[in-house]
Scaffold this active site. Structure first.
Site, mmCIF file in Angstrom:
data_model
loop_
_atom_site.group_PDB
_atom_site.id
_atom_site.type_symbol
_atom_site.label_atom_id
_atom_site.label_comp_id
_atom_site.label_asym_id
_atom_site.label_seq_id
_atom_site.Cartn_x
_atom_site.Cartn_y
_atom_site.Cartn_z
ATOM 1 N N SER A 140 70.626 28.866 28.297
ATOM 2 C CA SER A 140 70.354 30.143 27.626
ATOM 3 C C SER A 140 69.704 29.815 26.288
ATOM 4 O O SER A 140 69.782 28.665 25.816
ATOM 5 C CB SER A 140 71.682 30.869 27.399
ATOM 6 O OG SER A 140 71.540 31.912 26.465
ATOM 7 N N TYR A 153 80.940 31.877 25.860
ATOM 8 C CA TYR A 153 79.617 31.815 26.500
ATOM 9 C C TYR A 153 78.705 30.840 25.769
ATOM 10 O O TYR A 153 78.089 29.953 26.381
ATOM 11 C CB TYR A 153 79.004 33.216 26.523
ATOM 12 C CG TYR A 153 77.678 33.303 27.241
ATOM 13 C CD1 TYR A 153 77.612 33.288 28.634
ATOM 14 C CD2 TYR A 153 76.484 33.399 26.539
ATOM 15 C CE1 TYR A 153 76.394 33.374 29.303
ATOM 16 C CE2 TYR A 153 75.262 33.479 27.198
ATOM 17 C CZ TYR A 153 75.222 33.467 28.579
ATOM 18 O OH TYR A 153 74.013 33.552 29.240
HETATM 19 N N1 LIG Z 1 70.340 37.989 31.780
HETATM 20 C C1 LIG Z 1 70.185 37.347 30.634
HETATM 21 O O1 LIG Z 1 69.817 37.944 29.595
HETATM 22 C C2 LIG Z 1 70.439 35.870 30.564
HETATM 23 C C3 LIG Z 1 70.066 35.180 29.412
HETATM 24 C C4 LIG Z 1 70.308 33.813 29.332
HETATM 25 C C5 LIG Z 1 70.909 33.162 30.383
HETATM 26 N N2 LIG Z 1 71.273 33.867 31.497
HETATM 27 C C6 LIG Z 1 71.933 33.132 32.555
HETATM 28 O O2 LIG Z 1 71.302 33.374 33.788
HETATM 29 C C7 LIG Z 1 72.236 33.196 34.844
HETATM 30 C C8 LIG Z 1 72.112 34.348 35.817
HETATM 31 O O3 LIG Z 1 72.497 35.523 35.219
HETATM 32 P P1 LIG Z 1 71.857 36.934 35.550
HETATM 33 O O4 LIG Z 1 71.240 37.391 34.305
HETATM 34 O O5 LIG Z 1 71.054 36.886 36.791
HETATM 35 O O6 LIG Z 1 73.187 37.789 35.743
HETATM 36 P P2 LIG Z 1 73.900 38.391 37.025
HETATM 37 O O7 LIG Z 1 75.229 38.854 36.580
HETATM 38 O O8 LIG Z 1 72.975 39.367 37.658
HETATM 39 O O9 LIG Z 1 74.053 37.140 38.009
HETATM 40 C C9 LIG Z 1 75.093 36.214 37.912
HETATM 41 C C10 LIG Z 1 75.613 35.947 39.315
HETATM 42 O O10 LIG Z 1 76.610 34.936 39.250
HETATM 43 C C11 LIG Z 1 77.611 35.258 40.196
HETATM 44 N N3 LIG Z 1 78.891 34.627 39.909
HETATM 45 C C12 LIG Z 1 79.714 34.873 38.875
HETATM 46 N N4 LIG Z 1 80.834 34.155 39.006
HETATM 47 C C13 LIG Z 1 80.726 33.441 40.172
HETATM 48 C C14 LIG Z 1 81.558 32.522 40.858
HETATM 49 N N5 LIG Z 1 82.772 32.190 40.385
HETATM 50 N N6 LIG Z 1 81.120 32.000 42.016
HETATM 51 C C15 LIG Z 1 79.913 32.331 42.519
HETATM 52 N N7 LIG Z 1 79.070 33.210 41.916
HETATM 53 C C16 LIG Z 1 79.486 33.751 40.747
HETATM 54 C C17 LIG Z 1 77.719 36.777 40.086
HETATM 55 O O11 LIG Z 1 78.385 37.356 41.206
HETATM 56 C C18 LIG Z 1 76.265 37.192 39.960
HETATM 57 O O12 LIG Z 1 75.680 37.480 41.197
HETATM 58 C C19 LIG Z 1 73.601 33.041 34.178
HETATM 59 O O13 LIG Z 1 73.944 31.676 34.134
HETATM 60 C C20 LIG Z 1 73.359 33.572 32.784
HETATM 61 O O14 LIG Z 1 74.235 33.014 31.830
HETATM 62 C C21 LIG Z 1 71.040 35.185 31.614
#
Ligand SMILES: NC(=O)c1ccc[n+]([C@@H]2O[C@H](COP(=O)([O-])OP(=O)(O)OC[C@H]3O[C@@H](n4cnc5c(N)ncnc54)[C@H](O)[C@@H]3O)[C@@H](O)[C@H]2O)c1
Length: 252
Positions: A140, A153
């Site tokens: 991130s 986080y």
């Molecule tokens: N969206 C943002 O602004 C952003 C910014 C920086 C980093 N990220 C990172 O991107 C990645 C994806 O996030 P996203 O934005 O697509 O969010 P999201 O919530 O849409 O996707 C995250 C997915 O992880 C799954 N998950 C959570 N716990 C789990 C577990 N124990 N076992 C299996 N699956 C599990 C959830 O069910 C979900 O489908 C994450 O690592 C997040 O930290 C996102």
């Protein structure tokens, strides 16, 4: 076909960045195992198959050793190889170190960091049998800069960056590359609790240029493009790197 003849696992593939990545991988010729805690990942896999591409869904808790071992075994048994692991699954539960329950701290590190240890621990031996591969860990902007009220986080995302570099050193000789993707504010549901904390999404969007200099929220597909580049041979010189795709957040 940038991923022709490759077998890939994408975690967190039921929605958001993971689902977008699984779609791109499949369209570029990979055989993809999508995995998530949520069974709606099976609908994403069905959509990809309906487009005529090869993929499968395996429901798993990515923080649980037995589930990850079964996932790796499933991928290898189904498609006969493993070349790419894209670790996308993650959670973000806000709280300062005083506010946050200890159980949330442990859960955050289990889902965000231990999951990457587990997929590597059980996936790398299979990748070595295939002559190498590429691991992509989702960090991130918070791998580089902190933010108020996101104690667990931010700490987990900092850890992911260094785990990426460490693994890159151990497995470079095996032709396994390990890199990190570091997004800014992407339009997915992971941020809902974070938005609420700062007065709601509308308030944050009104100040978008202060939050994210490109002046808009990033689409999941834009991060999936970076995940595609790192999975493909186009990034063959890269290991132990972070690609920051944060709309300029860390430029400030
Ligand atoms: N969206 C943002 O602004 C952003 C910014 C920086 C980093 N990220 C990172 O991107 C990645 C994806 O996030 P996203 O934005 O697509 O969010 P999201 O919530 O849409 O996707 C995250 C997915 O992880 C799954 N998950 C959570 N716990 C789990 C577990 N124990 N076992 C299996 N699956 C599990 C959830 O069910 C979900 O489908 C994450 O690592 C997040 O930290 C996102």
């Amino acid at each position: 076909m940038r991923l022709a003849n490759k077998v890939a696992i994408v975690t967190g593939a039921a929605q958001g960045i993971g689902a977008a990545t699984a779609r791109k991988y499949a369209r570029e010729g990979a055989k993809v195992v999508l995995t998530d805690l949520l069974d709606k990942g099976s609908a994403v896999a069905q959509e990809i198959r309906d487009e005529g591409f090869d993929c499968d869904f395996f429901q798993a808790d990515i923080a649980k050793s037995s589930d990850v071992q079964a996932l790796i075994q499933h991928a290898v048994q189904t498609y006969g190889a493993l070349h790419v692991i894209c670790n996308v699954a993650g959670i973000n539960i806000p709280g300062s170190v005083v506010d946050l329950d200890e159980s949330i701290w442990d859960l955050t590190f289990a889902v965000n960091v231990k999951s990457m240890f587990l997929t590597a621990k059980y996936g790398i031996p299979e990748m070595i049998k295939c002559g190498g591969g590429s691991i992509i860990n989702t960090g991130s902007a918070n791998s580089f800069v902190a933010e108020p009220m996101l104690s667990a986080y931010v700490a987990s995302k900092g850890g992911i960056l260094m785990l990426t570099k460490q693994m890159a050193l151990d497995f470079a000789k095996d032709n396994i590359r390990v890199n990190c993707v570091c997004p800014g504010w992407v339009d997915t549901t992971i941020n809902d609790a974070h938005h609420d904390l700062f007065g709601g999404r509308a308030v944050l969007e009104a100040a978008i240029e202060e939050v994210q200099p490109i002046g808009r929220v990033i689409r999941p597909e834009e991060i999936a493009d970076v995940n595609l580049f790192l999975a493909s041979d186009e990034s063959s010189s890269m290991t132990g790197s972070a690609i920051v795709c944060d709309g300029g957040i860390t430029a400030k």
